[in-house]
Write an enzyme that holds these catalytic residues in place. Structure first.
Site, mmCIF file in Angstrom:
data_model
loop_
_atom_site.group_PDB
_atom_site.id
_atom_site.type_symbol
_atom_site.label_atom_id
_atom_site.label_comp_id
_atom_site.label_asym_id
_atom_site.label_seq_id
_atom_site.Cartn_x
_atom_site.Cartn_y
_atom_site.Cartn_z
ATOM 1 N N CYS A 266 0.892 -1.163 0.000
ATOM 2 C CA CYS A 266 0.000 0.000 0.000
ATOM 3 C C CYS A 266 0.925 1.206 0.000
ATOM 4 O O CYS A 266 1.669 1.416 0.964
ATOM 5 C CB CYS A 266 -0.893 0.001 1.246
ATOM 6 S SG CYS A 266 -1.793 1.557 1.441
ATOM 7 N N CYS B 153 -12.495 16.989 10.636
ATOM 8 C CA CYS B 153 -12.082 16.078 9.559
ATOM 9 C C CYS B 153 -13.138 16.030 8.454
ATOM 10 O O CYS B 153 -12.917 15.387 7.437
ATOM 11 C CB CYS B 153 -11.784 14.698 10.105
ATOM 12 S SG CYS B 153 -13.144 13.975 11.022
#
Ligand SMILES: C[S@@+](CC[C@H](N)C(=O)[O-])C[C@H]1O[C@@H](n2cnc3c(N)ncnc32)[C@H](O)[C@@H]1O
Length: 438
Positions: free
Chosen positions: A175, A396
């Site tokens: 990843c 966020c």
């Protein structure tokens, strides 16, 4: 399918089904990692495209009677100057759902995020904001930053990442946005049969930690998940924090220090002041506020997660001016929880609303760092009732921030500062730090 009429706004015409290929002009970016296009009177939420492009897209979700469909761009007919080859081979239509913007040049990813923040403030707070999305210090190419990754496990025990809006797991052998130490643990080559997920944490101090998450119903082990220690070295604050390997901590290694610096700079807390840290996690902002207000001041931290409050108690033990309360913020203020159906709602109705006796009635400064849903108007009203001179809101989700901004504005506060940070490069996520002043 025939090409669309870009300005068609009327009723949807014809059938559009999953698997159909449509040709569209790509319109503006929207909140959530996609762009807006139109096709035969329908809105198309389009991934893997860029504003100004012309693409062929395969429809991935379509429901009868709905005016929108979802689609993935699979062929670019006219490319944006900002398009790049995705660095990760698992990024693309039908593949890993973790990254939204691998096909976008990094600087332009930040421009797209700024456009989303502006659009959310305009639509939800009726405010024009001028915002630039700043890189988090230490970020070079937007890769290798993710220090906490939850890998999903497929039926044959292979670890991977979920496809977009799907439970299906794409097995991966790397990843690229993960910290190198995450992949170096070797979790991606092992058999995880019996686990539903495997968490990997590469903390700023010590060795990476791997925590298998047993299949639903089973416990994580007698002693619970291990604890890691995170070191924060900002310009205005330095400290160490114990955090459960499965608890909340900012995933970008530069984020915690950056947000603490931004909040302290905005609030400029003074010696002797009373400060509140709401949604306080393991006490990051509480510790920084305690240092600023000094022994003559007072800080009250409120957090609902038991493990986080236990860690906060340890992290804040040397700062006697801080009181860490375990409570939901709405419960602590004695206001109703947001309505929801399902389990718990009956208990909610029969619950007596009583303000926490240790929550101060006045505060000079407040840090609000809620989860994605935002604080909500009832909590904002309670914060305003404390008459703080300044509130730093760490967010966020720009949509939730914009909604709560509307509540602050209504209550007579003004938005006197707004910064945005690219704490999640390659994804659509963006973190904002807003300052409200009376
Ligand atoms: C975005 S995190 C911020 C944590 C902390 N401020 C930090 O920077 O590390 C949000 C925190 O809010 C907590 N939380 C979620 N809902 C809550 C609620 N209703 N009341 C209190 N805490 C809540 C979560 O457990 C989590 O620790």
């Amino acid at each position: 399918m025939t090409p669309n009429h870009p300005d068609a706004e009327g009723q949807p015409t014809g059938q559009v089904e999953v698997g159909d290929v449509v040709e569209v002009e790509v319109g503006p970016v929207a909140h959530g990692g996609f762009c807006i296009a139109r096709y035969e009177g329908r809105v198309v939420f389009l991934r893997h495209a860029l504003p100004g492009e012309r693409v062929r897209a395969v429809v991935t979700e379509a429901k009868e009677g709905q005016r929108f469909v979802r689609a993935d761009a699979v062929e670019v007919l006219v490319a944006s100057d900002h398009r790049v080859q995705p660095p990760c081979r698992f990024a693309g239509p039908g593949l890993c759902g973790g990254c939204d913007f691998q096909h976008v040049e990094l600087g332009h990813q930040r421009e797209l995020k700024a456009a989303v923040v502006r659009e959310q403030f305009s639509r939800l707070a009726h405010l024009d904001v001028d915002v630039v999305v700043e890189p988090v210090p230490g970020d070079v190419d937007g890769l290798g930053w993710r220090t906490r990754v939850e890998f999903a496990v497929d039926e044959s025990g292979r670890a991977g990442l979920r496809r977009h809006r799907s439970h299906s797991v794409l097995p991966v052998d790397t990843c690229l946005i993960a910290d190198d130490r995450v992949v170096a643990t070797g979790v991606l080559g092992r058999d995880w049969s019996g686990s539903q997920a495997v968490d990997v944490v590469a903390p700023s101090t010590g060795e990476p930690v791997v925590v298998p998450v047993p299949a639903a119903g089973a416990a994580v082990g007698e002693d619970g998940p291990p604890t890691v220690v995170e070191h924060v070295a900002g310009h205005r604050f330095t400290g160490d924090f114990q955090v459960s390997a499965r608890g909340f901590w900012q995933v970008h290694p530069g984020a915690a220090a950056t947000f603490v610096d931004a909040a302290l700079e905005a609030l400029a807390p003074r010696e002797g002041e009373t400060a509140l840290d709401l949604y306080s996690g393991v006490g990051l902002f509480a510790a920084a506020l305690a240092e600023s207000v000094g022994p003559g001041g007072k800080v009250v931290a409120v957090e609902s997660d038991g493990d986080a409050v236990a860690a906060a108690a340890a992290n804040l033990a040397a700062r006697p001016s801080v009181l860490a309360l375990r409570a939901r913020v709405d419960d602590a203020f004695g206001v109703a929880r947001p309505k929801r159906s399902g389990p718990g709602s009956r208990a909610q109705r029969s619950r007596k609303l009583r303000r926490h006796p240790l929550l101060p009635l006045r505060a000079d400064v407040v840090v609000l760092d809620p989860p994605r849903t935002g604080a909500g108007k009832d909590v904002v009203a309670q914060v305003v009732a404390l008459e703080p001179r300044a509130v730093a809101y760490v967010a966020c989700d720009p949509a939730a921030l914009a909604r709560d901004t509307a509540s602050f504005l209504e209550a007579g506060y003004r938005l006197s500062g707004l910064r945005a940070f690219d704490a999640f490069p390659m994804t659509h996520h963006v973190e904002c730090v807003a300052l409200f002043e009376r």
